[in-house]
Design a protein around this motif. Structure first.
Motif, PDB file in Angstrom:
ATOM      1  N   ALA A   1       0.834  -1.188   0.000  1.00 45.34           N
ATOM      2  CA  ALA A   1       0.000   0.000   0.000  1.00 45.34           C
ATOM      3  C   ALA A   1       0.878   1.251   0.000  1.00 45.34           C
ATOM      4  N   PRO A   2       0.413   2.351  -0.581  1.00 47.80           N
ATOM      5  CA  PRO A   2       1.234   3.564  -0.633  1.00 47.80           C
ATOM      6  C   PRO A   2       1.782   3.994   0.726  1.00 47.80           C
ATOM      7  N   ALA A   3       0.959   3.920   1.766  1.00 42.23           N
ATOM      8  CA  ALA A   3       1.435   4.315   3.095  1.00 42.23           C
ATOM      9  C   ALA A   3       2.535   3.384   3.576  1.00 42.23           C
ATOM     10  N   THR A   4       2.395   2.093   3.315  1.00 43.11           N
ATOM     11  CA  THR A   4       3.431   1.125   3.701  1.00 43.11           C
ATOM     12  C   THR A   4       4.738   1.422   2.979  1.00 43.11           C
ATOM     13  N   THR A   5       4.649   1.725   1.690  1.00 40.78           N
ATOM     14  CA  THR A   5       5.842   2.060   0.910  1.00 40.78           C
ATOM     15  C   THR A   5       6.551   3.268   1.509  1.00 40.78           C
ATOM     16  N   GLU A   6       5.774   4.274   1.911  1.00 43.62           N
ATOM     17  CA  GLU A   6       6.361   5.481   2.490  1.00 43.62           C
ATOM     18  C   GLU A   6       6.997   5.180   3.842  1.00 43.62           C
ATOM     19  N   ILE A   7       6.337   4.378   4.661  1.00 44.13           N
ATOM     20  CA  ILE A   7       6.858   4.048   5.988  1.00 44.13           C
ATOM     21  C   ILE A   7       8.166   3.275   5.889  1.00 44.13           C
ATOM     22  N   LEU A   8       8.262   2.383   4.912  1.00 48.06           N
ATOM     23  CA  LEU A   8       9.445   1.526   4.780  1.00 48.06           C
ATOM     24  C   LEU A   8      10.540   2.157   3.931  1.00 48.06           C
ATOM     25  N   ARG A   9      10.410   3.449   3.640  1.00 45.17           N
ATOM     26  CA  ARG A   9      11.463   4.108   2.872  1.00 45.17           C
ATOM     27  C   ARG A   9      12.794   4.001   3.611  1.00 45.17           C
ATOM     28  N   GLY A  10      13.834   3.586   2.887  1.00 43.83           N
ATOM     29  CA  GLY A  10      15.151   3.415   3.493  1.00 43.83           C
ATOM     30  C   GLY A  10      15.388   2.037   4.058  1.00 43.83           C
ATOM     31  N   PHE A  11      14.360   1.178   4.048  1.00 37.28           N
ATOM     32  CA  PHE A  11      14.501  -0.188   4.551  1.00 37.28           C
ATOM     33  C   PHE A  11      14.454  -1.164   3.376  1.00 37.28           C
ATOM     34  N   PRO A  12      15.204  -2.254   3.426  1.00 37.50           N
ATOM     35  CA  PRO A  12      15.177  -3.227   2.329  1.00 37.50           C
ATOM     36  C   PRO A  12      13.876  -4.026   2.334  1.00 37.50           C
ATOM     37  N   VAL A  13      13.283  -4.197   1.165  1.00 39.80           N
ATOM     38  CA  VAL A  13      12.051  -4.970   1.043  1.00 39.80           C
ATOM     39  C   VAL A  13      12.205  -5.980  -0.082  1.00 39.80           C
ATOM     40  N   THR A  14      11.316  -6.973  -0.080  1.00 38.58           N
ATOM     41  CA  THR A  14      11.290  -7.963  -1.146  1.00 38.58           C
ATOM     42  C   THR A  14       9.839  -8.321  -1.445  1.00 38.58           C
ATOM     43  N   GLY A  15       9.506  -8.520  -2.733  1.00 37.72           N
ATOM     44  CA  GLY A  15       8.147  -8.878  -3.115  1.00 37.72           C
ATOM     45  C   GLY A  15       7.845 -10.339  -2.840  1.00 37.72           C
ATOM     46  N   GLY A  16       6.531 -10.670  -2.838  1.00 37.39           N
ATOM     47  CA  GLY A  16       6.123 -12.055  -2.622  1.00 37.39           C
ATOM     48  C   GLY A  16       6.279 -12.443  -1.169  1.00 37.39           C
ATOM     49  N   PRO A  17       6.256 -13.738  -0.874  1.00 37.96           N
ATOM     50  CA  PRO A  17       6.136 -14.871  -1.804  1.00 37.96           C
ATOM     51  C   PRO A  17       4.691 -15.179  -2.213  1.00 37.96           C
ATOM     52  N   SER A  18       3.761 -14.277  -1.925  1.00 36.01           N
ATOM     53  CA  SER A  18       2.364 -14.507  -2.262  1.00 36.01           C
ATOM     54  C   SER A  18       1.765 -13.197  -2.765  1.00 36.01           C
ATOM     55  N   GLY A  19       0.734 -13.297  -3.603  1.00 34.41           N
ATOM     56  CA  GLY A  19       0.104 -12.114  -4.158  1.00 34.41           C
ATOM     57  C   GLY A  19      -0.934 -11.509  -3.256  1.00 34.41           C
ATOM     58  N   VAL A  20      -0.599 -11.305  -1.999  1.00 33.80           N
ATOM     59  CA  VAL A  20      -1.487 -10.670  -1.023  1.00 33.80           C
ATOM     60  C   VAL A  20      -0.672  -9.650  -0.240  1.00 33.80           C
ATOM     61  N   GLU A  21      -1.350  -8.848   0.565  1.00 23.94           N
ATOM     62  CA  GLU A  21      -0.653  -7.856   1.389  1.00 23.94           C
ATOM     63  C   GLU A  21      -0.047  -8.546   2.613  1.00 23.94           C
ATOM     64  N   LEU A  22       1.269  -8.492   2.716  1.00 23.13           N
ATOM     65  CA  LEU A  22       1.957  -9.121   3.838  1.00 23.13           C
ATOM     66  C   LEU A  22       2.463  -8.097   4.848  1.00 23.13           C
ATOM     67  N   ALA A  23       2.853  -6.922   4.381  1.00 18.39           N
ATOM     68  CA  ALA A  23       3.331  -5.869   5.277  1.00 18.39           C
ATOM     69  C   ALA A  23       2.267  -4.777   5.346  1.00 18.39           C
ATOM     70  N   THR A  24       1.673  -4.582   6.513  1.00 16.29           N
ATOM     71  CA  THR A  24       0.622  -3.577   6.679  1.00 16.29           C
ATOM     72  C   THR A  24       1.220  -2.276   7.195  1.00 16.29           C
ATOM     73  N   PRO A  25       0.512  -1.160   7.049  1.00 21.43           N
ATOM     74  CA  PRO A  25       1.019   0.105   7.597  1.00 21.43           C
ATOM     75  C   PRO A  25       1.278   0.037   9.105  1.00 21.43           C
TER      76      PRO A  25
END
Length: 411
Positions: free
Chosen positions: A173-197
């Motif tokens: 989610a856009p808010a999650t992306t903003e919160i995790l700015r500067g932190f390493p992330v990785t997509g998957g392993p499933s097509g659902v939301e795994l990291a919430t705001p």
């Protein structure tokens, strides 16, 4: 102590964080009580803690059942938050909870292009999110993790699309992306939301920094917090706690090459950088382009001070470029100044800079000013004073260890 939060497989959510902290050893009943009390200021919630399995792995699941989510303005939200006064919560815990929600509000304001006081909490303003944050903060302090070196591994964010209060949005989610700015992330392993705001905001406020892999540590306890879904992979947040063989901190390394400065200017730069807050400055002779002799200036400073040091480096050297190495990890011994009596033409008190690993003295060096004073008082060359003093200090430490150990040897 060293603690590693591991969201690299299944991401992080509020209730997963609470579950992992309870599984690590936080008091389950008190945590649930704090969560329900906090949620009562936002409509109420029922909290239950149970043991479940996710893809065959045991974990603690915290189920929070609350009424419909309410839309609450940020200023009103803060007012309601100030009403929380459970006796198990102290000012430090409440301050951290406010910081978590401020992180979310800042992210929402940024992605929607509004002022902070115009932000309205939707999902994160609900009683269940308040319960998650207050429960996670209480459990964090209940375990004394605020005194640990806490790191996170890369965060799995999932993928696909999710429907929220603002309609269909991409994952993360856009808010999650903003919160995790500067932190390493990785997509998957499933097509659902795994990291919430909410989970992401808790994470970034709990950790000192991020690591790609586990740091050197002796593992002592592990906690697993389960998410609500039970997919083919273990939907679990893992938190690992242990002791590190050597304490670590994080610094920033700055370096630049110069070939146009005199020795007097370089000496002045050395002093100015230390006065500005640099932890260490070194000048190393190097051969530069076209076989020109020059100097490599390397500066170690604290992460939050590197911009000020950088300005000094530019203005004092006139260099056109400075290399920046952020998040450099260094092992550091506990440092302590100890006084001891030495016998050099009579008994004299001197200070020693001691490096400790736990209770064990790894090294000890006499302070230069004390060694120089003794040299002037006795007429003994400085290098001999240093050698004699440090040998006597080691002998004193050896004798003290024998007396404390009772076995006749060093501990």
């Amino acid at each position: 102590m060293v603690t590693v939060i591991d969201p690299q497989l299944a991401g992080v959510s509020g209730n997963m964080m609470v579950g992992a902290l309870i599984d690590l050893g936080a008091h389950p009943e008190r945590t649930a009580e704090v969560m329900e009390d906090a949620a009562s200021h936002f409509g109420g919630a029922d909290v239950s803690v149970s043991e479940v399995k996710r893809a065959g792995l045991r974990a603690t699941y915290v189920d929070v059942r609350a009424d419909e989510s309410l839309s609450v303005g940020y200023l009103e939200f803060l007012r309601l938050l100030e009403g929380i006064s459970h006796p198990a919560l102290d000012d430090e815990m409440l301050s951290m909870a406010r910081a978590v929600f401020h992180t979310i509000a800042q992210a929402e304001a940024s992605v929607h292009g509004v002022k902070l006081d115009e932000v309205h909490f939707h999902e994160v303003g609900a009683a269940d999110a308040v319960a998650d944050v207050m429960g996670a903060v209480f459990a964090y302090f209940d375990l004394n993790l605020h005194r640990d070196e806490v790191y996170t591994l890369p965060v799995a964010v999932g993928g696909g699309l999710v429907r929220g209060a603002h309609g269909l949005t991409p994952v993360p989610a856009p808010a999650t992306t903003e919160i995790l700015r500067g932190f390493p992330v990785t997509g998957g392993p499933s097509g659902v939301e795994l990291a919430t705001p909410t989970g992401s905001a808790l994470l970034v406020n709990m950790v000192r920094g991020h690591r790609r892999f586990f740091p050197p540590m002796e593992i002592q306890a592990t906690g697993y917090g389960a998410g609500s879904m039970d997919p083919e992979f273990p939907n679990i947040l893992r938190i690992v706690r242990g002791s590190g063989p050597v304490p670590h901190d994080t610094v920033t390394l700055l370096e630049t090459n110069v070939d146009h400065l005199s020795g007097e200017v370089l000496g002045n730069i050395f002093e100015r950088l230390l006065e500005a807050g640099a932890l260490d400055v070194t000048l190393t002779p190097v051969i530069m382009k076209k076989n020109r002799p020059g100097q490599l200036i390397r500066v170690i400073c604290r992460e939050n001070e590197y911009e000020r040091i950088l300005e000094h480096l530019f203005s004092e050297t006139g260099t056109l470029g400075v290399r920046i190495f952020p998040q450099v990890h260094r092992g550091v011994l506990e440092r302590r100044i100890m006084e001891a009596e030495v016998d050099i033409k009579g008994r004299r008190t001197a200070r020693f800079k001691v490096g400790l690993m736990g209770s064990r003295v790894v090294n000890a060096r006499i302070e230069y000013e004390d060694a120089r004073r003794i040299s002037l008082e006795t007429g003994i060359p400085l290098r001999d004073v240093i050698e004699m003093s440090e040998k006597q200090f080691r002998d004193l430490k050896f004798k003290a260890d024998q007396e404390n150990d009772g076995s006749g040897g060093l501990k």
